[in-house]
Scaffold this active site. Structure first.
Site, mmCIF file in Angstrom:
data_model
loop_
_atom_site.group_PDB
_atom_site.id
_atom_site.type_symbol
_atom_site.label_atom_id
_atom_site.label_comp_id
_atom_site.label_asym_id
_atom_site.label_seq_id
_atom_site.Cartn_x
_atom_site.Cartn_y
_atom_site.Cartn_z
ATOM 1 N N MET A 11 105.740 68.631 182.128
ATOM 2 C CA MET A 11 104.736 68.840 181.089
ATOM 3 C C MET A 11 103.502 69.575 181.592
ATOM 4 S SD MET A 11 102.783 65.936 178.806
ATOM 5 C CE MET A 11 104.241 65.497 177.852
ATOM 6 N N ASP A 38 113.183 69.055 182.402
ATOM 7 C CA ASP A 38 112.762 68.904 181.012
ATOM 8 C C ASP A 38 111.416 69.576 180.767
ATOM 9 O OD1 ASP A 38 113.231 67.474 178.354
ATOM 10 O OD2 ASP A 38 111.211 66.803 178.865
ATOM 11 N N TYR A 43 104.317 72.938 175.991
ATOM 12 C CA TYR A 43 103.664 72.361 177.173
ATOM 13 C C TYR A 43 102.841 73.403 177.898
ATOM 14 C CZ TYR A 43 106.774 68.260 176.881
ATOM 15 O OH TYR A 43 107.448 67.134 176.484
ATOM 16 N N HIS A 125 111.591 68.868 168.516
ATOM 17 C CA HIS A 125 110.561 68.110 169.218
ATOM 18 C C HIS A 125 109.933 67.020 168.363
ATOM 19 C CE1 HIS A 125 107.269 68.566 172.547
ATOM 20 N NE2 HIS A 125 107.625 67.327 172.366
ATOM 21 N N SER A 155 113.952 64.592 169.288
ATOM 22 C CA SER A 155 112.879 63.851 169.932
ATOM 23 C C SER A 155 111.873 63.414 168.880
ATOM 24 C CB SER A 155 112.197 64.739 170.980
ATOM 25 O OG SER A 155 111.151 64.062 171.624
ATOM 26 N N ASN A 156 111.468 62.142 168.954
ATOM 27 C CA ASN A 156 110.438 61.614 168.051
ATOM 28 C C ASN A 156 110.841 61.696 166.586
ATOM 29 O OD1 ASN A 156 108.615 61.232 170.316
ATOM 30 N ND2 ASN A 156 108.371 63.446 170.297
#
Length: 316
Positions: A11, A38, A43, A125, A155-156
């Protein structure tokens, strides 16, 4: 060399961690047998004066270009959907989202920064309910069909949206999500309590998620913030107030005892607990140097005796 069940979180590559230090971590990770890297197209927009992301992918791309043969040894995981379109101040309302054009533009930008022709896994994402789910599913599936993406993850996302998307894909004969990326660790906050550094409403591993993944062995579960930003081993990293409850005290006591008996760090016990659980979890760990990376690698290589695992499980 045994498979390393650890994803290197990148990140802050290119922002808080400069290019040289980032490349040292990448070198050490690959040389130790690590394969999963990842990142995300966003990011880290919040850590860069520009208000836009892409720094992490660029550093990884520079590293790949400088290390012949490295591309064949790693699996690249990136994400699209959360990059701001007009700078950090308008986020998350101004995120790129998951329309077909946004997905196409997002992955094209990622490939360009990474300097690669494809990625092994691409994640949606964060969900985007302004885009028809069928459009999102089809757009990702077309990229898989074209060979641009190897597999898909969410994700999320709430589980009901993941299941609906998987059903759309299955009915149409398209590639669908086969991985989830969410937040979890050994200790957890009180249910429904706000956590300051968690911006995703559906970003947590819940009992429903565990049950869903357990019933679908084709779905992998990846976990971010597995080590709670260093809390387990650093006194200068306090927990948010949401973690202040009796369960935390009981779990920390058990964790400290088990780490002491094994002669390892609490970080390493947490990682071993995650990777050896049912379902097994792939932790995503971000580090600031090779010393922290070596600790994490030793943690995922650690096998907990069954009696100690039960003690950890029953401490909650």
């Amino acid at each position: 060399m045994a498979q390393v069940n650890l994803a290197l979180g990148t990140m802050y590559f290119g922002t808080r961690l400069d290019g040289r230090a980032s490349r040292e971590v990448l070198d050490r990770f690959v040389d130790a047998g690590g394969t999963l890297i990842d990142t995300a197209d966003c990011y880290s927009f919040w850590a860069d004066p520009s208000g836009y992301g892409g720094q992490s992918e660029r550093v990884i791309g520079e590293w790949l270009a400088s290390r012949p043969g490295a591309r064949d040894r790693v699996s690249i995981s990136t994400k699209v959907g959360a990059e701001p379109t007009t700078g950090a101040d308008g986020w998350p309302a101004n995120r790129e989202g998951l329309s077909a054009p946004a997905i196409k533009a997002g992955i094209e930008g990622s490939l360009r920064r990474l300097g690669v022709e494809h990625v092994e896994i691409c994640w949606a994402h964060m969900e985007d309910r302004s885009a028809p789910l069928e459009e999102t599913v089809e757009a990702f599936a077309e990229l898989v069909e074209a060979g641009t993406i190897g597999r898909l993850g969410a994700s999320n996302h709430p589980i009901w949206r993941v299941e609906r998307a998987r059903n759309i894909a299955a009915t149409a004969g398209w590639a669908g999500y086969t991985a989830l990326q969410l937040r979890t660790s050994y200790i957890r906050p009180r249910p429904d309590s706000p956590v300051p550094d968690q911006n995703h409403r559906f970003g947590w591993v819940s009992e429903e998620v565990i049950d869903y993944v357990g019933c679908h062995p084709e779905i992998d579960l990846w976990a971010y913030t597995a080590l709670l930003n260093g809390f387990y081993v650093r006194d200068d990293r306090p927990l948010p107030e949401a973690y202040d409850h009796p369960g935390t005290a009981r779990r920390l006591e058990a964790l400290t005892e088990v780490a002491g008996e094994l002669g390892v760090t609490r970080n390493q016990v947490v990682l071993a607990w995650l990777t050896g659980g049912s379902p097994a979890v792939t932790p995503i760990v971000g580090v600031s140097g090779v010393t922290q990376l070596d600790e994490a690698l030793a943690g995922v290589a650690l096998e907990l005796p069954e009696e100690l695992r039960r003690r950890l499980d029953q401490a909650g």
